[in-house]
Design a protein around this motif. Structure first.
Motif, mmCIF file in Angstrom:
data_model
loop_
_atom_site.group_PDB
_atom_site.id
_atom_site.type_symbol
_atom_site.label_atom_id
_atom_site.label_comp_id
_atom_site.label_asym_id
_atom_site.label_seq_id
_atom_site.Cartn_x
_atom_site.Cartn_y
_atom_site.Cartn_z
ATOM 1 N N UNK A 136 33.010 64.077 64.024
ATOM 2 C CA UNK A 136 32.280 65.236 63.514
ATOM 3 C C UNK A 136 32.343 66.402 64.501
ATOM 4 N N UNK A 137 33.567 66.867 64.806
ATOM 5 C CA UNK A 137 33.700 67.900 65.834
ATOM 6 C C UNK A 137 33.054 69.225 65.444
ATOM 7 N N UNK A 138 32.832 69.422 64.146
ATOM 8 C CA UNK A 138 32.242 70.697 63.710
ATOM 9 C C UNK A 138 30.716 70.666 63.728
ATOM 10 N N UNK A 139 30.147 69.502 64.046
ATOM 11 C CA UNK A 139 28.688 69.417 64.154
ATOM 12 C C UNK A 139 27.954 69.462 62.829
ATOM 13 N N UNK A 140 28.617 69.021 61.751
ATOM 14 C CA UNK A 140 27.935 68.983 60.449
ATOM 15 C C UNK A 140 26.971 67.802 60.409
ATOM 16 N N UNK A 141 25.787 68.044 59.862
ATOM 17 C CA UNK A 141 24.838 66.946 59.684
ATOM 18 C C UNK A 141 25.060 66.317 58.324
ATOM 19 N N UNK A 142 24.754 65.045 58.198
ATOM 20 C CA UNK A 142 24.776 64.406 56.880
ATOM 21 C C UNK A 142 26.192 64.292 56.311
ATOM 22 N N UNK A 143 27.175 64.243 57.190
ATOM 23 C CA UNK A 143 28.580 64.145 56.770
ATOM 24 C C UNK A 143 28.931 62.671 56.568
ATOM 25 N N UNK A 144 29.747 62.374 55.561
ATOM 26 C CA UNK A 144 30.197 60.977 55.418
ATOM 27 C C UNK A 144 31.660 60.883 55.021
ATOM 28 N N UNK A 145 32.245 59.750 55.407
ATOM 29 C CA UNK A 145 33.607 59.411 55.023
ATOM 30 C C UNK A 145 33.531 58.218 54.079
ATOM 31 N N UNK A 146 34.303 58.278 53.011
ATOM 32 C CA UNK A 146 34.436 57.106 52.146
ATOM 33 C C UNK A 146 35.751 56.434 52.545
ATOM 34 N N UNK A 147 35.634 55.210 53.030
ATOM 35 C CA UNK A 147 36.802 54.510 53.572
ATOM 36 C C UNK A 147 37.085 53.285 52.708
ATOM 37 N N UNK A 148 38.333 53.159 52.268
ATOM 38 C CA UNK A 148 38.655 52.015 51.386
ATOM 39 C C UNK A 148 38.880 50.739 52.198
ATOM 40 N N UNK A 149 39.162 49.653 51.486
ATOM 41 C CA UNK A 149 39.287 48.344 52.145
ATOM 42 C C UNK A 149 40.468 48.279 53.103
ATOM 43 N N UNK A 150 41.429 49.214 52.947
ATOM 44 C CA UNK A 150 42.587 49.242 53.851
ATOM 45 C C UNK A 150 42.330 50.128 55.063
#
Lengths: 175, 176
Positions: A136-150
Motif C-alpha cells: 500500500x505505497x500510496x497510503x490508502x486505507x481500507x484497500x484490499x486485494x482479491x487473490x485467487x487460489x493460484x
C-alpha cells in the motif's frame, strides 16, 4: 516576470518529481502474483504463504481508527459463514503504525467485531513497514486485494462496506 | 432573540411569501438530500448511496438542520435587498463545507494523493496520512456540530440584519 517563471519552473519540477514518485511506488496490480509475505498475526503466530496457497483470499489493509474499516469488518463479519462455505479466507492486516496515527489497536478492533472475528477463515495481523510500503505505497486505507487460489491478484479495490457485492462475486467465481 | 424572530417573520411576509417558502423548501430539500448521503459516508469510505444504510437518526437530524437551516439563512439574506449580510453568507457556507470534510477526507485517497502531489516520499505518506485523516475520523461529531453552529449563526446574523434594516426609516434605507 522572472520570479514568476522560476516559480512555474519549480512547481513543474515538484509535480514531475511527485508524479515520478507515485509511479515508482505502484502497488501490485491485477494479474500479478500477490507478494509472498509471511504475516505476523494478532495471536503471536505467523501466517506463511504456504498456508494461503491453494485458497482464494482477501488481503485487506486497515487502520484501527478508520470508521469505514470498522464498518467493513462488520459487513464481512455478517458474511463470514458464506465466505467460509466458499473456501475464501480473509487476511485483515493493520497497516504499520496505523499510517502514523495509532488508533485503539487491533485487539480492540477485533473485539468490536464480535464472535465472528474468531472464525477460522479470518486471520488478523499487523503489517511491517516494509510490507505496508510494498502492498500500500500510496497510503490508502481500507484497500484490499482479491487473490485467487493460484496466488494471482484478481482485483484491487477498497471499502468492503461499499463494495461487498464484488467480494461476494469473487467468492462464488474465484478459481 | 426577538430581532431574529422578527427578521424571519419579515422574510416570510408580503406578497412574495409563497415564492420564498417554495425556494427555501426546495433548496433545503436538495441540500438535506445531499447531506443525508454525505454525513454517513465516512462509514463506507466515500460519497456513495450505500452510505444511506449507515444513516442514524442523529445524522438525519443534522442533515435536515444543515439543509433547511442554510436554505433559511439564504432566504433571509436574499430578502434583505437593502443590506445583505455578507458575514452571514460566509459563515453559512463555511458551515456547509465543514460538514463535508469528515466524509470526504477520512478514509479516502484524497489526503495521501495530495501528499504525493506535493512531492512526499512513500515513508512520509505512510507516516503522515494517518495523522491528518484520523483528525476527521476522531472529531467527526465535532465537525458536524460546528457546521450546524455555523449555519445557525448565519441565520441569526442574517435575520438580525434583516430586522435592523426594516426598522430604519425609508430615507435611511436608501442610503445603506
Amino acid at each position: 516576470m522572472k520570479a514568476l517563471r522560476s516559480i512555474a519552473f519549480t512547481t513543474t519540477l515538484l509535480f514531475l518529481a511527485a508524479f515520478a514518485g507515485v509511479l515508482a511506488a505502484e502497488p501490485p496490480g491485477e494479474g500479478q502474483p500477490a507478494p509472498a509475505f509471511t504475516y505476523n498475526l494478532l495471536d503471536g503466530s505467523r501466517l506463511s504463504p504456504g498456508t494461503l496457497h491453494g485458497h482464494p483470499y482477501v488481503l485487506w489493509m486497515v487502520a484501527t481508527w478508520c470508521p469505514s474499516c470498522q464498518t467493513g469488518s462488520n459487513v464481512v463479519a455478517s458474511h463470514i459463514t458464506f465466505l467460509r462455505a466458499h473456501g475464501v479466507r480473509i487476511v485483515e492486516m493493520q497497516l504499520a503504525n496505523d499510517l502514523g496515527q495509532p488508533g485503539p489497536g487491533l485487539a480492540s478492533f477485533h473485539k468490536a467485531v464480535g464472535k465472528s472475528a474468531s472464525s477460522p477463515n479470518w486471520y488478523w495481523g499487523e503489517l511491517t513497514e516494509a510490507q505496508t510500503a510494498a502492498l500500500d505505497p500510496k497510503g490508502d486505507m481500507d484497500l484490499y486485494y482479491l487473490v485467487d487460489a493460484h496466488g494471482k491478484i484478481v482485483a484491487v479495490s477498497g471499502n468492503p462496506a461499499a463494495t461487498w457485492d464484488a467480494i461476494a462475486h469473487f467468492a462464488t467465481t474465484a478459481p | 432573540m426577538g430581532q431574529v424572530l422578527q427578521g424571519i417573520a419579515l422574510t416570510f411576509a408580503g406578497p412574495k411569501r409563497w415564492r420564498t417558502y417554495g425556494v427555501a423548501l426546495g433548496l433545503g430539500t436538495i441540500i438535506t438530500a445531499f447531506y443525508l448521503v454525505m454525513l454517513p459516508s465516512s462509514a463506507v469510505g466515500g460519497f456513495s448511496l450505500i452510505a444511506l444504510h449507515y444513516l442514524t437518526p442523529g445524522l438525519a437530524l443534522a442533515a435536515a438542520a444543515l439543509g433547511y437551516g442554510f436554505a433559511l439563512a439564504l432566504a433571509i439574506n436574499a430578502g434583505a435587498v437593502a443590506q445583505r449580510n455578507r458575514t452571514a453568507g460566509v459563515v453559512g457556507v463555511g458551515g456547509l463545507l465543514a460538514a463535508v470534510l469528515p466524509g470526504s477526507l477520512c478514509c479516502t485517497s484524497i489526503i495521501p494523493s495530495l501528499l504525493a502531489a506535493f512531492g512526499a516520499s512513500v515513508p512520509t505518506i505512510l507516516g503522515t496520512t494517518g495523522k491528518i485523516a484520523s483528525i476527521f475520523a476522531v472529531y467527526e461529531g465535532g465537525f458536524i456540530a460546528a457546521s450546524i453552529a455555523g449555519v445557525a449563526l448565519s441565520i441569526v446574523l442574517a435575520a438580525r440584519s434583516r430586522a435592523a434594516t426594516c426598522s430604519l426609516p425609508t430615507h435611511q434605507r436608501g442610503s445603506q
